[in-house]
Design an enzyme around this catalytic site. Structure first.
Site, PDB file in Angstrom:
ATOM      1  N   ASP A  78       1.533   3.800  -0.781  1.00 17.37           N
ATOM      2  CA  ASP A  78       0.507   2.783  -1.073  1.00 17.37           C
ATOM      3  C   ASP A  78      -0.569   3.354  -1.994  1.00 17.37           C
ATOM      4  OD1 ASP A  78       1.005   0.315   0.878  1.00 17.37           O
ATOM      5  OD2 ASP A  78       1.510   2.161   1.941  1.00 17.37           O
ATOM      6  N   ASP A 123      -3.038   9.262  -3.668  1.00 12.75           N
ATOM      7  CA  ASP A 123      -4.214   8.522  -4.158  1.00 12.75           C
ATOM      8  C   ASP A 123      -5.393   8.505  -3.194  1.00 12.75           C
ATOM      9  OD1 ASP A 123      -2.884   6.769  -2.274  1.00 12.75           O
ATOM     10  OD2 ASP A 123      -4.281   5.235  -2.983  1.00 12.75           O
ATOM     11  N   ASP A 154       3.497   9.856  -2.505  1.00  8.12           N
ATOM     12  CA  ASP A 154       2.793   8.938  -1.609  1.00  8.12           C
ATOM     13  C   ASP A 154       3.204   7.505  -1.997  1.00  8.12           C
ATOM     14  OD1 ASP A 154       0.562   7.967   0.115  1.00  8.12           O
ATOM     15  OD2 ASP A 154      -0.271   7.359  -1.821  1.00  8.12           O
TER      16      ASP A 154
HETATM   17  O1  LIG Z   1      -0.087   7.235   2.710  1.00  3.28           O
HETATM   18  P1  LIG Z   1       0.167   5.907   2.062  1.00  3.28           P
HETATM   19  O2  LIG Z   1       1.608   5.655   1.726  1.00  3.28           O
HETATM   20  O3  LIG Z   1      -0.732   5.672   0.882  1.00  3.28           O
HETATM   21  O4  LIG Z   1      -0.229   4.825   3.167  1.00  3.28           O
HETATM   22  C1  LIG Z   1      -1.607   4.657   3.512  1.00  3.28           C
HETATM   23  C2  LIG Z   1      -1.761   3.385   4.323  1.00  3.28           C
HETATM   24  O5  LIG Z   1      -1.152   2.342   3.538  1.00  3.28           O
HETATM   25  C3  LIG Z   1      -1.193   1.027   4.095  1.00  3.28           C
HETATM   26  O6  LIG Z   1      -2.522   0.544   4.056  1.00  3.28           O
HETATM   27  C4  LIG Z   1      -3.060   0.489   2.742  1.00  3.28           C
HETATM   28  O7  LIG Z   1      -2.237  -0.371   1.927  1.00  3.28           O
HETATM   29  C5  LIG Z   1      -2.250  -1.769   2.325  1.00  3.28           C
HETATM   30  C6  LIG Z   1      -1.277  -2.507   1.416  1.00  3.28           C
HETATM   31  O8  LIG Z   1      -1.590  -2.312   0.066  1.00  3.28           O
HETATM   32  C7  LIG Z   1      -3.668  -2.305   2.252  1.00  3.28           C
HETATM   33  O9  LIG Z   1      -3.695  -3.664   2.648  1.00  3.28           O
HETATM   34  C8  LIG Z   1      -4.591  -1.475   3.140  1.00  3.28           C
HETATM   35  O10 LIG Z   1      -5.928  -1.900   2.999  1.00  3.28           O
HETATM   36  C9  LIG Z   1      -4.490   0.013   2.760  1.00  3.28           C
HETATM   37  O11 LIG Z   1      -5.255   0.798   3.657  1.00  3.28           O
HETATM   38  C10 LIG Z   1      -0.617   1.023   5.492  1.00  3.28           C
HETATM   39  O12 LIG Z   1      -0.834  -0.232   6.091  1.00  3.28           O
HETATM   40  C11 LIG Z   1      -1.182   2.125   6.366  1.00  3.28           C
HETATM   41  O13 LIG Z   1      -0.427   2.165   7.584  1.00  3.28           O
HETATM   42  C12 LIG Z   1      -1.042   3.470   5.655  1.00  3.28           C
HETATM   43  O14 LIG Z   1      -1.624   4.499   6.461  1.00  3.28           O
END
Ligand SMILES: O=P(O)(O)OC[C@H]1O[C@H](O[C@H]2O[C@H](CO)[C@@H](O)[C@H](O)[C@H]2O)[C@H](O)[C@@H](O)[C@@H]1O
Length: 261
Positions: free
Chosen positions: A36, A209, A34
């Protein structure tokens, strides 16, 4: 009782230093990662994120040592992942499994037209609630409320209205809620990647995560693989915990080090 003991009580336990290299040796494993909150620290806005050179080098080196069996599995779109990790480009599952780019470059993509009915209303909702951000990813629509956490319930309600339609669902995340097609999940995406070269025949490892990662943990557990949840200790299907993206990187470095041996 220490945190580690509490975790063992919940079945999951913290990975010890270098333990991933023993549990999931490069010669026999397929790594699904994963992005973020797992490889990269959470930032205030989605566009604030980029992969630093040491991380890109580590992943490239690992991918080579795994004979290419390393994939990113994210809620982001695959094109977004390419920008974040540029100039690297890995096999990837994006949009919580709604799109996949296989190792040979073949792609499966979900239709973005399925969001057409919801798009204008959710755009207006974001515009009329300062601090909210609509992330239009084509086949999914994410409403970020990190700058306005008090609006979490309103955001969910706005999305639930559309999720009542057949085939749609709300995916919750870290300060974000997202309208998506229910049939796509990270678990099914990992299953599809694992059935193809160069992943097939290897034992899967999945590190994530967030709530969206739980379907991935379920699939990888069923496949006899290794599952690791990053961050806060709590209910999860993952068998192991790691504290943060730095701890993930340290474990991956140990795996990479075994490639020199
Ligand atoms: O599945 P992932 O790779 O963990 O992605 C999940 C989402 O990540 C992003 O949003 C998240 O991270 C951002 C940057 O750190 C943060 O600002 C936000 O609050 C988090 O929700 C991304 O923008 C999404 O499209 C993903 O689904």
């Amino acid at each position: 009782m220490g945190v580690d003991a509490q975790c063992r009580g919940l079945v999951s336990s913290f990975l010890q230093a270098g333990e991933l290299a023993q549990l999931a040796p490069a010669a026999a494993s397929a790594y699904f990662l994963d992005v973020d909150g797992t490889l990269l620290e959470i930032k205030p806005r989605p566009q604030d994120v980029s992969a630093d050179a040491p991380l890109r080098e580590l992943l490239s080196r690992l991918a080579a040592g795994l004979n290419g069996a390393l994939a990113l599995v994210s809620g982001r779109a695959v094109d977004d992942l390419d920008q974040i990790f540029a100039p690297c480009s890995f096999p990837s599952a994006g949009l919580h499994g709604a799109e996949i780019r296989f190792a040979d470059g073949a792609r499966s993509r979900a239709e973005s037209a399925v969001m057409d009915a919801a798009r204008p209303e959710l755009r207006l909702f974001a515009q009329t609630h300062p601090g909210l951000m609509l992330e239009d990813k084509g086949a999914t629509l994410a409403l970020h409320y990190r700058q306005r956490p008090e609006l979490a319930d309103e955001v969910r309600a706005a999305l639930e209205k559309f999720a009542r339609r057949p085939g749609l669902a709300v995916q919750e995340g870290k300060m974000v809620a997202e309208l998506k097609q229910a049939q796509y999940e990270k678990g099914t995406a990992i299953e599809a990647l694992l059935a193809a070269r160069p992943f097939c025949g290897r034992t899967p490892v999945f590190i994530g995560d967030d709530l969206t990662d739980e379907s991935g943990f379920d699939f990888v557990n069923r496949a006899g693989g290794v599952t690791i949840r990053v961050g806060a200790v709590g209910p999860t299907a993952a068998r192991f915990f790691l504290s943060d993206p730095l701890a993930v990187r340290t474990q991956l470095r140990h795996v990479a080090a075994t490639l020199d041996a």
